[in-house]
Design a protein around this motif. Structure first.
Motif, PDB file in Angstrom:
ATOM      1  N   LEU A   1       0.849  -1.188   0.000  1.00  0.00           N
ATOM      2  CA  LEU A   1       0.000   0.000   0.000  1.00  0.00           C
ATOM      3  C   LEU A   1       0.884   1.237   0.000  1.00  0.00           C
ATOM      4  O   LEU A   1       1.724   1.404   0.892  1.00  0.00           O
ATOM      5  CB  LEU A   1      -0.897   0.012   1.241  1.00  0.00           C
ATOM      6  CG  LEU A   1      -1.800  -1.204   1.403  1.00  0.00           C
ATOM      7  CD1 LEU A   1      -2.382  -1.254   2.802  1.00  0.00           C
ATOM      8  CD2 LEU A   1      -2.900  -1.170   0.374  1.00  0.00           C
ATOM      9  N   ASP A   2       0.712   2.085  -0.985  1.00  0.00           N
ATOM     10  CA  ASP A   2       1.423   3.353  -1.024  1.00  0.00           C
ATOM     11  C   ASP A   2       0.488   4.418  -0.468  1.00  0.00           C
ATOM     12  O   ASP A   2      -0.591   4.657  -1.024  1.00  0.00           O
ATOM     13  CB  ASP A   2       1.860   3.707  -2.443  1.00  0.00           C
ATOM     14  CG  ASP A   2       3.007   2.839  -2.919  1.00  0.00           C
ATOM     15  OD1 ASP A   2       3.893   2.532  -2.096  1.00  0.00           O
ATOM     16  OD2 ASP A   2       3.033   2.460  -4.094  1.00  0.00           O
ATOM     17  N   VAL A   3       0.889   5.018   0.633  1.00  0.00           N
ATOM     18  CA  VAL A   3       0.087   6.034   1.301  1.00  0.00           C
ATOM     19  C   VAL A   3       0.608   7.401   0.880  1.00  0.00           C
ATOM     20  O   VAL A   3       1.798   7.684   1.002  1.00  0.00           O
ATOM     21  CB  VAL A   3       0.193   5.878   2.838  1.00  0.00           C
ATOM     22  CG1 VAL A   3      -0.557   6.989   3.542  1.00  0.00           C
ATOM     23  CG2 VAL A   3      -0.318   4.518   3.272  1.00  0.00           C
ATOM     24  N   THR A   4      -0.283   8.247   0.406  1.00  0.00           N
ATOM     25  CA  THR A   4       0.057   9.628   0.080  1.00  0.00           C
ATOM     26  C   THR A   4      -0.846  10.513   0.928  1.00  0.00           C
ATOM     27  O   THR A   4      -2.061  10.320   0.944  1.00  0.00           O
ATOM     28  CB  THR A   4      -0.183   9.917  -1.419  1.00  0.00           C
ATOM     29  OG1 THR A   4       0.596   9.009  -2.196  1.00  0.00           O
ATOM     30  CG2 THR A   4       0.205  11.336  -1.770  1.00  0.00           C
ATOM     31  N   ALA A   5      -0.255  11.447   1.638  1.00  0.00           N
ATOM     32  CA  ALA A   5      -1.031  12.292   2.540  1.00  0.00           C
ATOM     33  C   ALA A   5      -0.498  13.722   2.517  1.00  0.00           C
ATOM     34  O   ALA A   5       0.612  13.978   2.051  1.00  0.00           O
ATOM     35  CB  ALA A   5      -0.968  11.737   3.957  1.00  0.00           C
ATOM     36  N   ALA A   6      -1.303  14.625   3.039  1.00  0.00           N
ATOM     37  CA  ALA A   6      -0.917  16.035   3.074  1.00  0.00           C
ATOM     38  C   ALA A   6       0.228  16.297   4.033  1.00  0.00           C
ATOM     39  O   ALA A   6       1.047  17.182   3.806  1.00  0.00           O
ATOM     40  CB  ALA A   6      -2.123  16.897   3.449  1.00  0.00           C
ATOM     41  N   ASP A   7       0.281  15.504   5.134  1.00  0.00           N
ATOM     42  CA  ASP A   7       1.337  15.745   6.125  1.00  0.00           C
ATOM     43  C   ASP A   7       1.694  14.431   6.826  1.00  0.00           C
ATOM     44  O   ASP A   7       1.007  13.417   6.675  1.00  0.00           O
ATOM     45  CB  ASP A   7       0.909  16.796   7.147  1.00  0.00           C
ATOM     46  CG  ASP A   7      -0.397  16.449   7.823  1.00  0.00           C
ATOM     47  OD1 ASP A   7      -0.530  15.324   8.341  1.00  0.00           O
ATOM     48  OD2 ASP A   7      -1.307  17.299   7.831  1.00  0.00           O
ATOM     49  N   GLU A   8       2.771  14.474   7.580  1.00  0.00           N
ATOM     50  CA  GLU A   8       3.291  13.288   8.244  1.00  0.00           C
ATOM     51  C   GLU A   8       2.309  12.725   9.272  1.00  0.00           C
ATOM     52  O   GLU A   8       2.127  11.510   9.376  1.00  0.00           O
ATOM     53  CB  GLU A   8       4.627  13.620   8.911  1.00  0.00           C
ATOM     54  CG  GLU A   8       5.341  12.415   9.446  1.00  0.00           C
ATOM     55  CD  GLU A   8       6.764  12.717   9.895  1.00  0.00           C
ATOM     56  OE1 GLU A   8       7.259  11.995  10.762  1.00  0.00           O
ATOM     57  OE2 GLU A   8       7.375  13.667   9.373  1.00  0.00           O
ATOM     58  N   ALA A   9       1.649  13.591  10.021  1.00  0.00           N
ATOM     59  CA  ALA A   9       0.702  13.133  11.047  1.00  0.00           C
ATOM     60  C   ALA A   9      -0.450  12.349  10.422  1.00  0.00           C
ATOM     61  O   ALA A   9      -0.878  11.323  10.962  1.00  0.00           O
ATOM     62  CB  ALA A   9       0.179  14.320  11.846  1.00  0.00           C
ATOM     63  N   THR A  10      -0.947  12.806   9.289  1.00  0.00           N
ATOM     64  CA  THR A  10      -2.044  12.106   8.614  1.00  0.00           C
ATOM     65  C   THR A  10      -1.588  10.755   8.098  1.00  0.00           C
ATOM     66  O   THR A  10      -2.289   9.752   8.248  1.00  0.00           O
ATOM     67  CB  THR A  10      -2.601  12.970   7.461  1.00  0.00           C
ATOM     68  OG1 THR A  10      -3.031  14.227   7.998  1.00  0.00           O
ATOM     69  CG2 THR A  10      -3.754  12.280   6.770  1.00  0.00           C
ATOM     70  N   ALA A  11      -0.414  10.700   7.493  1.00  0.00           N
ATOM     71  CA  ALA A  11       0.117   9.431   6.984  1.00  0.00           C
ATOM     72  C   ALA A  11       0.300   8.431   8.121  1.00  0.00           C
ATOM     73  O   ALA A  11      -0.057   7.259   7.988  1.00  0.00           O
ATOM     74  CB  ALA A  11       1.441   9.664   6.256  1.00  0.00           C
ATOM     75  N   GLN A  12       0.818   8.890   9.247  1.00  0.00           N
ATOM     76  CA  GLN A  12       1.014   7.999  10.391  1.00  0.00           C
ATOM     77  C   GLN A  12      -0.319   7.522  10.960  1.00  0.00           C
ATOM     78  O   GLN A  12      -0.446   6.372  11.371  1.00  0.00           O
ATOM     79  CB  GLN A  12       1.851   8.692  11.458  1.00  0.00           C
ATOM     80  CG  GLN A  12       3.284   8.863  11.032  1.00  0.00           C
ATOM     81  CD  GLN A  12       4.117   9.641  12.031  1.00  0.00           C
ATOM     82  OE1 GLN A  12       3.589  10.341  12.900  1.00  0.00           O
ATOM     83  NE2 GLN A  12       5.430   9.533  11.898  1.00  0.00           N
ATOM     84  N   ALA A  13      -1.325   8.375  10.970  1.00  0.00           N
ATOM     85  CA  ALA A  13      -2.650   7.982  11.455  1.00  0.00           C
ATOM     86  C   ALA A  13      -3.265   6.908  10.560  1.00  0.00           C
ATOM     87  O   ALA A  13      -3.866   5.948  11.046  1.00  0.00           O
ATOM     88  CB  ALA A  13      -3.562   9.203  11.533  1.00  0.00           C
ATOM     89  N   VAL A  14      -3.092   7.045   9.260  1.00  0.00           N
ATOM     90  CA  VAL A  14      -3.609   6.042   8.317  1.00  0.00           C
ATOM     91  C   VAL A  14      -2.897   4.711   8.534  1.00  0.00           C
ATOM     92  O   VAL A  14      -3.532   3.652   8.598  1.00  0.00           O
ATOM     93  CB  VAL A  14      -3.450   6.525   6.856  1.00  0.00           C
ATOM     94  CG1 VAL A  14      -3.705   5.402   5.871  1.00  0.00           C
ATOM     95  CG2 VAL A  14      -4.377   7.691   6.587  1.00  0.00           C
ATOM     96  N   MET A  15      -1.577   4.746   8.674  1.00  0.00           N
ATOM     97  CA  MET A  15      -0.830   3.506   8.874  1.00  0.00           C
ATOM     98  C   MET A  15      -1.205   2.842  10.200  1.00  0.00           C
ATOM     99  O   MET A  15      -1.300   1.612  10.273  1.00  0.00           O
ATOM    100  CB  MET A  15       0.675   3.779   8.800  1.00  0.00           C
ATOM    101  CG  MET A  15       1.145   4.120   7.400  1.00  0.00           C
ATOM    102  SD  MET A  15       2.935   4.297   7.276  1.00  0.00           S
ATOM    103  CE  MET A  15       3.160   5.959   7.891  1.00  0.00           C
ATOM    104  N   ALA A  16      -1.440   3.636  11.234  1.00  0.00           N
ATOM    105  CA  ALA A  16      -1.853   3.081  12.530  1.00  0.00           C
ATOM    106  C   ALA A  16      -3.228   2.423  12.418  1.00  0.00           C
ATOM    107  O   ALA A  16      -3.466   1.362  13.001  1.00  0.00           O
ATOM    108  CB  ALA A  16      -1.865   4.177  13.586  1.00  0.00           C
ATOM    109  N   ASP A  17      -4.119   3.026  11.649  1.00  0.00           N
ATOM    110  CA  ASP A  17      -5.447   2.459  11.466  1.00  0.00           C
ATOM    111  C   ASP A  17      -5.379   1.150  10.683  1.00  0.00           C
ATOM    112  O   ASP A  17      -6.044   0.173  11.036  1.00  0.00           O
ATOM    113  CB  ASP A  17      -6.357   3.460  10.759  1.00  0.00           C
ATOM    114  CG  ASP A  17      -7.825   3.112  10.906  1.00  0.00           C
ATOM    115  OD1 ASP A  17      -8.225   2.679  12.006  1.00  0.00           O
ATOM    116  OD2 ASP A  17      -8.576   3.275   9.931  1.00  0.00           O
TER     117      ASP A  17
END
Length: 58
Positions: A3-19
């Motif tokens: 899964l390649d995660v693209t997000a606006a900022d680091e906090a959002t990307a980390q939240a998606v990966m944690a979920d």
């Protein structure tokens, strides 16, 4: 699965990966990459969707 995660900022990307980690056995929260001149951040997560996360079983 990769899964390649693209997000606006680091906090959002980390939240998606944690979920994702709550649902499946994943590689966890991986390092976030920034490309100079490109907005946002990217990360790559490896997931085994055949196995549930140990946290989901609890």
């Amino acid at each position: 699965m990769v899964l390649d995660v693209t997000a606006a900022d680091e906090a959002t990307a980390q939240a998606v990966m944690a979920d994702l980690k709550q649902w499946w056995a994943t590689s966890g929260i991986t390092p976030v990459q920034r490309e100079p001149g490109t907005p946002g951040v990217k990360a790559r997560v490896y997931a085994d969707i055949r196995r549930r996360s140990p946290a989901a079983s609890a």
